[in-house]
Design an enzyme around this catalytic site. Structure first.
Site, short mmCIF file in Angstrom:
data_model
loop_
_atom_site.label_atom_id
_atom_site.label_comp_id
_atom_site.label_asym_id
_atom_site.label_seq_id
_atom_site.Cartn_x
_atom_site.Cartn_y
_atom_site.Cartn_z
N LYS A 90 -14.78 19.02 -24.48
CA LYS A 90 -15.39 17.72 -24.22
C LYS A 90 -16.14 17.29 -25.47
O LYS A 90 -16.78 18.13 -26.14
CB LYS A 90 -16.35 17.84 -23.03
CG LYS A 90 -16.96 16.51 -22.57
CD LYS A 90 -17.85 16.71 -21.33
CE LYS A 90 -18.43 15.39 -20.82
NZ LYS A 90 -19.28 15.57 -19.61
N SER B 34 -18.40 12.46 -15.64
CA SER B 34 -18.17 12.02 -17.00
C SER B 34 -17.13 12.82 -17.77
O SER B 34 -16.65 12.35 -18.80
CB SER B 34 -19.50 12.08 -17.77
OG SER B 34 -19.92 13.43 -17.92
N SER C 247 -20.41 15.99 -13.05
CA SER C 247 -19.48 15.57 -14.09
C SER C 247 -18.35 16.54 -14.40
O SER C 247 -17.41 16.20 -15.12
CB SER C 247 -20.23 15.27 -15.40
OG SER C 247 -20.86 14.01 -15.30
#
Lengths: 481, 488
Positions: free
Chosen positions: B80, B155, B179
């Site tokens: 990420k 997210s 997330s």
């Protein structure tokens, strides 16, 4: 100060003192002063994305040491908070500090007033926090440079009660704290380098009024002299203002040493809302009594304890003991001299007298004294064994300061050895009597003050080297003959 | 020999690498090609690090040849874009950091490197991890590979979409309020958010420090266990990282579930839950019954407070955490500032997106003098109550189950103008962060062709148990092996 006695002054100080840790309070960077800009700022100090603070336990130990030295409550659970404000030299745009749960709680410090009395100044708290970096204005093609070497240097902010009622008291308190932090070796106290600096909260009120007047805060004053001047000029400004029908407004003011004036930085209305909240990156600092006792055992003899010991052990006056213990270095110097010379009183007289005066004249610290303690003791030994008189000793000291060698070397090379050979002194006495028959007759006739004249003449003839005691004794003998 | 490597789990790829059936360079090239040809439709990557990946793969092959390899050596994954990666842009999905090349590696990245994992690139995400749909990214929305009209969740939406489309065998994610779990649920993959403090946060760009936690997102619980083995552990650079022993998370995978007590909070099966999603979850629970588990109704009476509490605590912390993005030292700086204030306000005004600004403002307000007690302090008190609910529940049950999200993936743009509706998509996941507990999402079926995730929450440091519970389910179901038709 010349302000009239209808006014009362109220002063509280916030002292920022850098702690003498090798690395920063929340990062591993060095805290050494004077490096090239930003060479001592790592990812944490630069507040790069993703970095986290890790608390330096050494800073904790030093803060606790301070707390114990001012007889304060130690916070067994202290909490770091974020103080939010934007400024280019504050890389995270918040400062990590302690708000509701400081490491050091209520304590106190006693100061000596000019009239010889002692006054107790309350210490509200002392908390751990990180220093900011420095903005360097106009240095880079008209732009502002940021040096983050200082960012993250550990500080304790020592907050006093509003217990001081004159600039002199404020300076006395600040000096006491300054001396203490050096005594207990938690800070180098270097004011030029900003290791020790102070903000002063100043207000005035009509004598007898209970409520405090509106205060102003004087920022970042970094010498004892400026503290006194800044406070005095601010007191004057406030009194003038009120007497002219004006009102003091709560604000932060900056002292301009060049113009000797204070001027407004920002008012209360413009003040930041710092939005303090506990820093979620750091756990509460929890310590136990055993830890506190461990730190207590590391404390050296404190100034006040030392002073009392000098008074009882060495029979020094409170004044002399106070002067000598005002700095740890001076006390260390004194103790070496006293031990080597074997005479604590004589050592005290010379250290507070000749040596202190010399340091003062040369504007140097005891650590920079050109005559080391051992050599100074050597000088006192020669006074003690009558090799030289106290008067000659002052000249010898001067020569030693100028690098002309040890006491013995100076006495030898300058031929200052005291004349204690009574036949030599007798010869000099007789010569003076022969040369001043009328004066001698007056002396014999009972004019006692002529005695001084004769002793003086003999001393002069000997180049100051004759033992004054012996000169006196021989003169008396001649009178009786 | 099959060359359809994207159908393989990490456990399978690891075995193939060690058996010499495939090299890391081949695998890496295979996934790089897949990203190149297919990510245009998904936008799941912000940066692809082809050169570094192939160099790392070559080094991994050396290690394998020399017998110095661990189970993950040579396995390619994606990070990420919230994790700092040395020499590689680390944008956090924001214009603010579009130009930021990190000079250091996050601890998670270092640990993965040490394990020999190959980084394929950095995945897209909601800006500064603030979002539940991956629509707030400066680099554009990510599309759900199961239906490119819908969001992948957020997210960690880029990581979830990339793994679901098998553009990477696995990816890292972070979870502040759901997330990892919510996008895992919406994309039909397996993700675990460990106990707060289990994985170092150093180098992971902070959103809300007391809630943020990294974790793996993969195809199976077994893969998550292997990845967690590499990610977990004490780090002296993170004061909130816990210094207790890290077990081998694969060790308990095969434990039978007979006697397992599963708690079903009535609050997770009430109003707001899509009936079709509820049916999928009930079916999954039946499966657990067959495996010998016992279903017990429980209550989490304060769970209704989670969303409001979260939306005070997280914005408050983020308002301070994001202050460092000031245009002074790195990141976006506005053009031609006239003075300091202009530089601050325009750099931040132009560098941050709308959702980030909204949260900074909410947080700033909540911490303001005069409001602190009513908002921040109150929220912290309620946070304790929420934790206490779980504490009580775990006296009666071993794990808690329910839906990860109230519904399947929604249409792109559907909730963009309604922040409250958006916030409610995390209603089941947020309490777990507030309590600091470990939680997972496991694929449990489909509604209208879109995946549904089963959320499993455990007691502190019970990651091994969660992975065991998920693995036993996955041994008896195939939901986790499903690949979106377009990416098969």
């Amino acid at each position: 100060m010349s302000y009239d006695s209808n006014w009362e002054v109220v002063i509280g100080l916030e002292i920022h003192c850098q702690l003498a840790t090798k690395s920063k309070i929340f990062s591993g960077s060095s805290t050494a002063y004077g490096a090239e800009p930003n060479t001592q700022a790592n990812a944490v100090d630069l507040a790069l994305p993703g970095v986290l603070p890790v608390f330096n336990k050494e800073a904790l130990r030093l803060a606790v040491k301070f707390g114990l030295a001012v007889d304060a409550e130690i916070g067994l659970r202290s909490v770091f908070d974020r103080k939010n404000y934007f400024y280019p030299d504050s890389p995270k745009a918040y400062q990590i500090t302690q708000m509701d749960h400081p490491i050091v709680g209520k304590g106190h410090m006693d100061i000596e007033l000019e009239n010889g009395e002692t006054k107790r100044i309350g210490i509200t708290r002392a908390h751990l926090e990180e220093d900011a970096g420095k903005s360097m204005h106009g240095t880079y093609h008209g732009m502002t440079g940021i040096d983050l070497n200082r960012a993250g240097t550990p500080l304790i902010e020592i907050v006093s009660e509003p217990d001081m009622s004159s600039a002199k008291e404020a300076v006395a308190y600040m000096k006491k704290i300054h001396s203490l932090v050096r005594y207990i070796e938690i800070s180098d106290g270097n004011m030029q380098e900003g290791s020790f600096r102070c903000d002063a909260n100043v207000s005035v009120r009509p004598k007898g009024q209970k409520e405090f007047g509106t205060r102003t805060e004087l920022k970042n004053i970094n010498s004892f002299r400026f503290v006194e001047k800044a406070i005095n000029i601010e007191i004057e400004r406030q009194i003038d203002l009120i007497e002219d029908g004006g009102k003091v407004i709560q604000e932060t003011r900056l002292y301009d040493a060049d113009k000797n004036e204070t001027r407004s930085m920002r008012s209360k209305e413009e003040a930041n809302d710092y939005r303090y909240f506990p820093d979620p990156d750091l756990l509460p600092v929890v310590i136990d009594e055993a830890y506190v006792e461990q730190v207590r055992s590391e404390l050296p003899e404190l100034p006040e304890q030392k002073k009392q010991r000098y008074m009882s052990e060495y029979d020094l006056s409170a004044y002399d003991a106070g002067v000598i213990t005002a700095s740890r270095e001076l006390a260390d110097y004194y103790e070496t001299v006293a031990a080597k010379a074997g005479d604590a009183k004589l050592a005290a007289n010379w250290v507070t007298g000749e040596l202190a005066a010399k340091l003062n004249r040369e504007e140097v610290e005891i650590t920079e004294a050109k005559v080391p303690a051992e050599a100074f003791a050597g000088l006192l030994l020669r006074i003690k064994d009558d090799t030289i008189s106290g008067k000659i000793a002052k000249d010898v000291f001067e020569a030693m300061w100028n690098g002309e060698g040890s006491a013995d070397e100076v006495i030898e090379s300058k031929g200052l050895k005291q004349i204690s050979d009574s036949s030599a002194i007798e010869a000099m006495v007789d010569e003076v009597i022969v040369n001043n028959p009328s004066q001698f007759a007056e002396l014999k006739g009972g004019k006692d003050k002529m005695m001084g004249f004769f002793v003086g003449q003999v001393m002069k003839a000997s180049g100051g080297k004759a033992n004054p005691g012996q000169v006196n004794a021989i003169m008396r003998k001649r009178l009786e003959e | 020999m099959s060359s359809r490597y994207h159908e393989k789990t990490i456990a399978e790829l690891s075995a193939m690498l060690h058996a010499g059936e495939v090299s890391s360079v081949e695998l890496t090239q295979y996934f790089l090609d897949r990203i190149k040809s297919r990510d245009g439709e998904l936008n799941s990557f912000i940066t692809v690090t082809e050169e570094q990946a192939l160099a790392a793969a070559k080094a991994a092959d050396e290690r394998i040849k020399n017998g110095e390899a661990g189970p993950l050596t040579g396995v390619p994954i994606a990070h990420k874009d919230i994790f700092c990666t040395d020499g590689v842009r680390t944008s956090c999905g924001s214009k603010m950091l579009d130009n930021f090349i990190s000079p250091y590696d996050a601890t998670v990245v270092t640990k993965m490197k040490q394990a020999g994992v190959v980084m394929l690139g950095k995945t897209n995400m909601d800006e500064f991890a603030m979002g539940s749909s991956n629509e707030t990214s400066f680099y554009g929305a990510v599309k759900n590979p199961w239906n490119t009209q819908t969001v992948p969740g957020g997210s960690s939406g880029g990581s979830a979409a990339a793994v679901a489309a098998r553009l990477a065998p696995a990816a890292t994610g972070t979870d502040t309020g759901g997330s990892i779990r919510q996008p895992a649920s919406m994309c039909g993959i397996t993700g675990i958010k460990p106990t707060y403090g289990r994985i170092s946060r150093f180098g992971m760009i902070a959103f809300a420090s007391s809630l943020d936690q990294a974790g793996p997102m993969a195809q199976s619980a077994e893969d998550c266990a292997m990845l967690l083995n590499a990610m977990a552990g004490f780090d002296e650079r993170d004061s909130t990282c816990l210094d207790n022993e890290v077990p081998d998370y694969t060790a308990e995978l095969e434990k039978p579930l007979a006697g397992l007590r599963i708690g079903l909070p009535k609050e997770y099966f009430g109003e707001g839950l899509s009936p079709a999603v509820e049916q999928v979850i009930r079916d999954a629970l039946d499966e657990y019954k067959k495996l010998g588990a016992e279903l017990i109704d429980i209550e989490l009476p304060n769970s209704g407070l989670s969303v409001p509490v979260y939306y005070v605590v997280a914005p408050a912390e983020c308002s301070a955490n994001l202050s460092r993005f000031d245009g002074v030292r790195y990141g976006y700086r506005c053009a031609d500032p006239v003075d300091l204030m202009d530089m601050y306000t325009r750099s931040r005004g132009e560098g941050f997106g709308a959702e980030v600004k909204r949260r900074i403002m909410v947080g700033t307000y909540a911490l303001s003098s005069g409001y602190y007690d009513a908002y921040y302090l109150k929220s912290q008190q309620l946070r304790h109550k929420i934790s206490d609910d779980f504490k009580e529940a775990f006296e009666k049950v071993d794990v808690i189950m329910g839906p990860t999200a109230p519904d399947v993936a929604f249409k792109i743009g559907e909730k963009s103008d309604d922040p409250i509706a958006m916030y409610l998509s995390d209603i089941y996941t947020i309490a777990v962060n507030l309590a600091g507990l470990p939680g997972m999402s496991v694929p449990a079926g489909f509604v209208n062709g879109l995946p549904v995730g089963l959320q499993i929450t455990g007691n502190y440091f019970k990651e091994s148990q969660l992975l065991n519970v998920a693995h036993q389910y996955q041994k008896n179901t195939n939901w986790h092996r499903a690949i979106p038709e377009d990416f098969a």
